[in-house]
Design an enzyme around this catalytic site. Structure first.
Site, short mmCIF file in Angstrom:
data_model
loop_
_atom_site.label_atom_id
_atom_site.label_comp_id
_atom_site.label_asym_id
_atom_site.label_seq_id
_atom_site.Cartn_x
_atom_site.Cartn_y
_atom_site.Cartn_z
N GLY A 1 -5.90 1.74 2.84
CA GLY A 1 -4.79 1.39 1.95
C GLY A 1 -5.28 0.44 0.88
O GLY A 1 -5.90 -0.58 1.20
N ARG B 1 0.83 -1.20 0.00
CA ARG B 1 0.00 0.00 0.00
C ARG B 1 0.87 1.26 0.00
O ARG B 1 2.08 1.21 0.24
CB ARG B 1 -0.91 0.02 1.24
CG ARG B 1 -0.13 0.02 2.52
CD ARG B 1 -0.93 0.30 3.76
NE ARG B 1 -0.09 0.11 4.94
CZ ARG B 1 0.79 0.98 5.38
NH1 ARG B 1 0.94 2.13 4.75
NH2 ARG B 1 1.50 0.74 6.45
N GLY B 2 0.22 2.40 -0.22
CA GLY B 2 0.91 3.67 -0.08
C GLY B 2 1.04 4.07 1.38
O GLY B 2 0.66 3.32 2.28
N GLY B 3 1.56 5.26 1.62
CA GLY B 3 1.68 5.75 2.99
C GLY B 3 2.91 5.21 3.70
O GLY B 3 3.80 4.61 3.11
N THR C 1 2.01 1.92 9.78
CA THR C 1 0.79 1.91 10.58
C THR C 1 0.74 0.61 11.36
O THR C 1 1.57 -0.29 11.17
CB THR C 1 -0.48 2.09 9.71
OG1 THR C 1 -1.59 2.39 10.57
CG2 THR C 1 -0.79 0.83 8.91
N TYR C 2 -0.24 0.51 12.25
CA TYR C 2 -0.35 -0.63 13.16
C TYR C 2 -1.67 -1.35 12.94
O TYR C 2 -2.71 -0.72 12.69
CB TYR C 2 -0.26 -0.17 14.61
CG TYR C 2 -0.58 -1.25 15.62
CD1 TYR C 2 0.38 -2.19 15.99
CD2 TYR C 2 -1.84 -1.34 16.21
CE1 TYR C 2 0.09 -3.20 16.90
CE2 TYR C 2 -2.14 -2.33 17.14
CZ TYR C 2 -1.17 -3.27 17.48
OH TYR C 2 -1.45 -4.26 18.38
N HIS C 3 -1.63 -2.68 13.03
CA HIS C 3 -2.85 -3.50 13.04
C HIS C 3 -2.75 -4.49 14.20
O HIS C 3 -1.65 -5.02 14.47
CB HIS C 3 -3.02 -4.28 11.73
CG HIS C 3 -3.16 -3.41 10.52
ND1 HIS C 3 -4.12 -2.42 10.43
CD2 HIS C 3 -2.47 -3.39 9.36
CE1 HIS C 3 -4.01 -1.83 9.25
NE2 HIS C 3 -3.01 -2.38 8.59
N CYS D 1 0.97 6.50 10.19
CA CYS D 1 0.91 6.85 8.77
C CYS D 1 1.76 8.07 8.42
O CYS D 1 1.55 8.69 7.37
CB CYS D 1 -0.54 7.06 8.32
SG CYS D 1 -1.60 5.64 8.59
#
Length: 340
Positions: free
Chosen positions: A196, A116-118, A121-123, A233
């Protein structure tokens, strides 16, 4: 008429599905769409007679992971890796008190690249990840440009937040969905869902991740709050929130579940295992309507989902190389098989 299929991959605290296994399922479904596109371009009448695959929504709550955007091409500094992968305490979903960590599980986050872009990030637990796998140009439903599809994901999430939880949210110049600030100023909005998208020949993967019950900015301890370890992000000065955080106060998880249960229709949606799956089902219904398939959704049974994952892991073992499954994928499936 085609139906949207909803495939929810189960997790049970403290055993959450590995992100890599969820991605294995997603890529299997995307390969089905790409193979169909290859077949219809063939000169063989038999191949041309095939039916297009239905759109499928894959939803899950993964084991803690930080994903990097495709712009992050260089290796992260060792100190950054150590910080991101430090032990993280995850409270049980049954806990209602913000400061009650007596039954928390200690898990080690992973760090993986993403198409993805950016930026980073966290999941993880307290979040539901929603990955629609569909051909934006399929004859089965409405067609979308890339920009319109991204807006579709945002608008679906905004609608669910409003209709189910009474949360006013919207978009800003930054990607994702943002809970509106009481001040009314865009700069005070808080990110409640990340976005994303990755496309291959118009077949979509990835999607959105909605924060349901996660620590807010008031929790500065990096051992408890995964967001405290990063600038989410890459957006400096922007806050992160969750549905429970917006509902507010002690017992927020319980109130969130009450809101979900009020929207679920007994006998139609069947049993719901928890906050994440209930939210995913409601999101699926909203998404289905917005792509022109109506409110009906084909819910894939848990047993079918588990058998699919087991088959994909076996095939990965046989293929070997980069396709070989990681040990955590096998351990996760083994726990499902024993009911632990």
């Amino acid at each position: 008429m085609a139906l949207l299929r909803h495939l929810h991959l189960p997790s049970a605290h403290p055993h959450y599905i590995p992100y890599a296994l969820a991605n294995r399922v997603q890529e299997h479904l995307r390969r089905g769409h790409l193979d169909f596109k290859d077949a219809v371009s063939s000169t063989s009448p038999i191949r041309q007679a095939r039916e297009p695959p239905p759109p499928t929504l894959v939803t899950f709550t993964p084991s803690p992971i930080y994903t990097l955007g495709r712009r992050q091409t260089g290796p992260l500094p060792a100190a950054t890796i150590a910080r991101l992968t430090a032990p993280l305490r995850i409270p049980s979903p049954s806990q209602t008190g913000r400061n009650d960590h007596e039954t928390a599980a200690t898990l080690t986050p992973q760090v993986l690249p993403s198409p993805r872009g950016g930026l980073t990030t966290y999941h993880g637990p307290g979040q539901v990840v929603l990955w629609p796998v569909l051909d934006l140009k399929s004859p089965l439903h409405k067609n979308f440009t890339v920009k319109c599809y991204a807006r579709l994901l945002e608008n679906t999430t905004i609608a669910v937040l409003a209709s189910v939880f009474g949360i006013r949210a919207g978009t800003t110049e930054d990607p994702g969905v943002w809970a509106a600030a009481s001040s009314g100023r865009e700069e005070d909005a808080r990110k409640i869902a990340a976005l994303g998208v990755h496309l291959r020949r118009h077949v979509a993967a990835l999607g959105t991740a909605l924060n349901l019950a996660m620590p807010g900015p008031e929790v500065t301890d990096e051992g408890l709050n995964p967001w405290a370890r990063i600038v989410a992000c890459g957006l400096e000065g922007k806050g992160v929130t969750s549905v429970a955080g917006e509902v507010g106060g002690g017992g927020a998880r319980g109130r969130v579940m009450q809101m979900l249960e009020a929207k679920m229709v007994s006998g139609k949606d069947g049993p719901v295992l928890g906050m994440e799956e209930a939210t995913a089902r409601l999101w699926a219904g909203e998404f289905s309507q917005r792509i022109g398939l109506g409110e009906g959704v084909e819910v894939v049974e848990r047993g079918e989902a588990v058998r699919l994952m087991e088959r994909l892991v076996r095939e990965g073992d046989e293929e070997g190389g980069e396709a070989a499954p990681e040990q955590e994928e096998r351990e996760y499936l083994a726990r499902l098989g024993t009911g632990r």
